[in-house]
Design a protein around this motif. Structure first.
Motif, PDB file in Angstrom:
ATOM      1  N   SER A 168      -7.501   8.843  -1.707  1.00  0.00           N
ATOM      2  CA  SER A 168      -7.704   7.440  -1.609  1.00  0.00           C
ATOM      3  C   SER A 168      -8.668   6.766  -2.308  1.00  0.00           C
ATOM      4  N   ARG A 169      -9.780   7.544  -2.537  1.00  0.00           N
ATOM      5  CA  ARG A 169     -10.894   6.991  -3.417  1.00  0.00           C
ATOM      6  C   ARG A 169     -10.509   7.020  -5.056  1.00  0.00           C
ATOM      7  N   PRO A 175       0.783  -1.148  -0.011  1.00  0.00           N
ATOM      8  CA  PRO A 175       0.027   0.054  -0.258  1.00  0.00           C
ATOM      9  C   PRO A 175       0.908   1.178  -0.177  1.00  0.00           C
ATOM     10  N   VAL A 176       0.380   2.295  -0.722  1.00  0.00           N
ATOM     11  CA  VAL A 176       0.961   3.492  -0.577  1.00  0.00           C
ATOM     12  C   VAL A 176       0.400   4.431   0.573  1.00  0.00           C
ATOM     13  N   VAL A 177       1.411   5.128   1.247  1.00  0.00           N
ATOM     14  CA  VAL A 177       0.901   6.032   2.380  1.00  0.00           C
ATOM     15  C   VAL A 177       0.330   7.340   1.897  1.00  0.00           C
ATOM     16  N   ILE A 178      -0.635   7.723   2.637  1.00  0.00           N
ATOM     17  CA  ILE A 178      -1.208   9.011   2.374  1.00  0.00           C
ATOM     18  C   ILE A 178      -1.273   9.803   3.682  1.00  0.00           C
ATOM     19  N   ILE A 179      -0.766  10.843   3.776  1.00  0.00           N
ATOM     20  CA  ILE A 179      -0.448  11.717   5.004  1.00  0.00           C
ATOM     21  C   ILE A 179      -1.576  12.733   4.783  1.00  0.00           C
ATOM     22  N   GLY A 180      -2.635  12.891   5.868  1.00  0.00           N
ATOM     23  CA  GLY A 180      -3.574  13.864   5.682  1.00  0.00           C
ATOM     24  C   GLY A 180      -4.739  13.368   5.377  1.00  0.00           C
ATOM     25  N   GLY A 181      -5.931  13.614   6.028  1.00  0.00           N
ATOM     26  CA  GLY A 181      -7.099  12.911   5.765  1.00  0.00           C
ATOM     27  C   GLY A 181      -8.175  13.928   5.473  1.00  0.00           C
ATOM     28  N   GLY A 182      -7.810  15.043   4.764  1.00  0.00           N
ATOM     29  CA  GLY A 182      -8.656  16.298   4.441  1.00  0.00           C
ATOM     30  C   GLY A 182      -9.273  15.851   3.304  1.00  0.00           C
ATOM     31  N   ARG A 183      -9.826  16.871   2.771  1.00  0.00           N
ATOM     32  CA  ARG A 183     -10.512  16.831   1.193  1.00  0.00           C
ATOM     33  C   ARG A 183      -9.779  15.976   0.302  1.00  0.00           C
ATOM     34  N   TYR A 239     -11.016  11.878  10.779  1.00  0.00           N
ATOM     35  CA  TYR A 239     -10.519  11.900   9.275  1.00  0.00           C
ATOM     36  C   TYR A 239      -9.879  10.632   8.554  1.00  0.00           C
ATOM     37  N   VAL A 240      -9.925   9.503   9.451  1.00  0.00           N
ATOM     38  CA  VAL A 240      -9.551   8.254   9.019  1.00  0.00           C
ATOM     39  C   VAL A 240     -10.429   7.248   9.081  1.00  0.00           C
ATOM     40  N   PRO A 241     -10.538   6.327   7.934  1.00  0.00           N
ATOM     41  CA  PRO A 241     -11.238   5.110   7.655  1.00  0.00           C
ATOM     42  C   PRO A 241     -11.106   4.262   9.088  1.00  0.00           C
ATOM     43  N   GLY A 271      -6.679   2.774   8.113  1.00  0.00           N
ATOM     44  CA  GLY A 271      -6.820   4.282   9.087  1.00  0.00           C
ATOM     45  C   GLY A 271      -5.744   3.949   9.911  1.00  0.00           C
ATOM     46  N   ILE A 272      -4.911   5.116  10.173  1.00  0.00           N
ATOM     47  CA  ILE A 272      -3.822   5.101  11.063  1.00  0.00           C
ATOM     48  C   ILE A 272      -3.837   6.330  11.821  1.00  0.00           C
ATOM     49  N   VAL A 273      -4.268   6.402  13.124  1.00  0.00           N
ATOM     50  CA  VAL A 273      -4.295   7.704  13.845  1.00  0.00           C
ATOM     51  C   VAL A 273      -2.993   8.039  14.556  1.00  0.00           C
TER      52      VAL A 273
END
Length: 563
Positions: free
Chosen positions: A367-368, A353-361, A386-388, A393-395
């Motif tokens: 991610s979609r 998996p790739v890593v996405i930093i920031g769960g805003g718009r 902001y995380v699934p 989801g990583i908080v």
């Protein structure tokens, strides 16, 4: 100084200007009468003391005493004279030091300053104004759009509600008009009936109000509005917006296209009629390390019009070597791009998996987009909302090594940084690069000026939010003839000029002299020939489609059209 005549005219045209000047004149006459009276009394008091002075000396003494200078060369010896001197002195203090400055400020200086401000921040544009773009805010997207409009010679005006902001922007060279965004008269004053576009980039609520208000003035004027949420898109449509740009969603999709994880197939980013422009990752494909001539992609029917190399768009020549981090910018028909995909669908498949930093718009949109491509991902954010739920989801704080390790950064093919804070993005880029020197880093930049800084920090690809938004709006303005695909890269339509008639693509010299490439030719029957062969003859009057930088496009006009 060139504004002084206009300010004087504006000042004199004000309804209270003549009244103020009249009040000032009356005060000055009264002061002059008082000085004359004191000068006459001076002579009588001096005669009382047995001395004689000239009338000029009387005025001299009165002015020196009233102005509190008091040279002391002429003085009274009697108590009556000293009492008269005290009266003149007190009158001078009141009239010259209190009443005169107050009168000048109140009836002259303040109206003059107001006239200066009004000259710098007009409420009404000249009646002959036409063909302009109306803007409603001065944030990063609008600022970038203003630079683009100025570059291509488009007139514009920015509506400001606060006079202080209007004067500040005017001093920066921005053309402004003063008015309330929710007042139909503001857009009438901005000549909305003769404008070509309204672009509103405020928040969703204000954008809706602006759109609805503009529709009261001009029912057919194109209105482009930005939207922060999907719900607002429908509301803005109902308010009358011609185009609604969901910039967060657009940014997320654009960043997701640049990820090396998942595939090496094409992803369309724009097009002109049947001609499509697409991006394709070259990493971990046989293309890497070879020149475009050696790769022979033209045999598949596609043309390489540019190469993204660590966020910089480079021109593509036959001798250009495809690097490890290259993203190809391809042009072709849907069938030609499909042929390319058939040859490269087996490459660059990553199960990590790739890593996405920031769960805003932007992060949610990315991610979609990755899920649509079948790419697995992990989203990191401090806020749990902001995380699934589940393993995706990583908080936690992305600056914490343990958090990034839980997200899988040690094995991830790429990391995407989507925070709207450019300073934080620079920090995270340097941090991620220190952990994984070989990882692909994709970052968002809110301001255009921070793009280069993020590259120097170690980002492989940086996309400016301001640049993307302004380009999207500008494309809607110029959608008939020019399409901006990426920052500095444009696709344009032109009729084949007489200077090129009868020549072939190989011998016309367009690429050699301007840097533009011919991607398509439209025949007499209206059929578009995509990526025509080098021996194709150019016929006068036929439509040709060019791709090149802004400078290259301008050079084409100079060399072949305007000669």
């Amino acid at each position: 100084m060139k504004y002084v005549p206009a300010q004087v005219v504006h000042f004199l045209r004000q309804r209270g200007a003549k009244r103020n000047l009249g009040a000032l004149a009356r005060f000055m006459f009264a002061l002059l009468g008082l000085i004359t009276l004191y000068s006459i009394v001076f002579h009588y008091v001096m005669q009382y003391e047995g001395r004689e002075f000239s009338w000029l000396t009387g005025f001299y003494w009165t002015l020196t005493v009233m102005s509190t200078l008091g040279f002391g060369d002429i003085t009274f010896h009697s108590d009556l004279g000293r009492l008269f001197s005290m009266l003149v002195l007190l009158t001078g203090i009141v009239c010259l030091m209190i009443l005169l400055p107050f009168t000048i400020i109140q009836f002259f200086y303040a109206p003059w300053v107001e006239a200066q401000s009004a000259a710098r921040t007009p409420r009404v544009l000249p009646e002959q104004t036409q063909g302009h773009v109306i803007l409603t805010s001065h944030e990063p997207v609008s600022s970038a759009l203003i630079r683009k409009l100025e570059q291509y010679g488009y007139d514009y005006v920015l509506v400001c509600e606060e006079i202080d902001e209007a004067m500040r922007l005017h001093d920066q060279g921005v053309r402004v008009v003063l008015g309330h965004l929710d007042d139909p008269q503001t857009y009438a004053n901005a000549r909305a009936d003769k404008a070509v576009l309204v672009a509103t980039t405020q928040n969703d609520v204000i954008n809706t109000n602006v759109t609805f208000t503009v529709r009261q003035v001009n029912a057919t004027l194109p209105v482009v509005a930005t939207a922060a949420t999907a719900t607002s898109i429908d509301i803005l449509d109902r308010a009358g917006a011609t185009h609604v740009l969901h910039l967060g969603e657009m940014m997320g999709k654009a960043l997701a296209r640049c990820m090396v994880g998942g595939d090496a197939v094409t992803h369309v980013v724009g097009g002109v009629d049947d001609l499509l422009i697409a991006e394709a990752n070259a990493q971990r494909t046989p293309l890497v390390g070879k020149s475009l001539r050696e790769n022979a992609l033209s045999e598949m029917g596609v043309s390489v019009v540019g190469i993204w190399d660590r966020g910089r768009l480079k021109s593509a020549t036959p001798d250009t070597v495809v690097g490890e981090h290259a993203i190809l910018l391809l042009a072709g028909s849907a069938a030609q791009l499909a042929t390319y995909d058939e040859n490269f669908v087996i490459y660059n498949v990553s199960v990590k998996p790739v890593v996405i930093i920031g769960g805003g718009r932007v992060g949610q949109a990315a991610s979609r987009a990755l899920s649509t491509r079948g790419v697995d991902w992990r989203l990191v954010d401090k806020e749990s909302r902001y995380v699934p739920e589940g393993e995706r989801g990583i908080v936690g704080d992305a600056a914490d090594p343990d958090v990034l390790k839980r997200a899988g950064i040690l094995d991830a093919p790429a990391v995407m940084i989507t925070s709207p804070d450019d300073s934080l993005n620079i920090y995270l880029t340097i941090y991620c690069r220190s952990i994984r020197p070989d990882i692909q880093i994709i970052s968002r930049a809110t301001l255009e000026r921070n793009v280069e800084t993020l590259h120097r920090a170690g980002a492989d690809f940086v996309m400016s939010y301001a640049s993307m938004g302004s380009t999207s709006i500008f494309n809607l303005l110029k959608r008939g003839r020019v399409l901006t695909i990426a920052e500095g890269l444009e696709v344009s339509r032109h009729a084949v000029p007489e200077s090129l008639a009868g020549k072939t693509i190989a011998t016309c010299g367009v690429r050699e002299q301007t840097g533009c490439s011919i991607l398509g030719l439209r025949g007499e029957g209206g059929v578009l020939e995509i990526n025509p062969k080098a021996d194709t003859s150019l016929q006068a009057g036929r439509e040709m489609i060019l791709v090149g930088s802004s400078d290259s496009q301008a050079k084409f006009l100079d060399v072949f059209v305007e000669e």
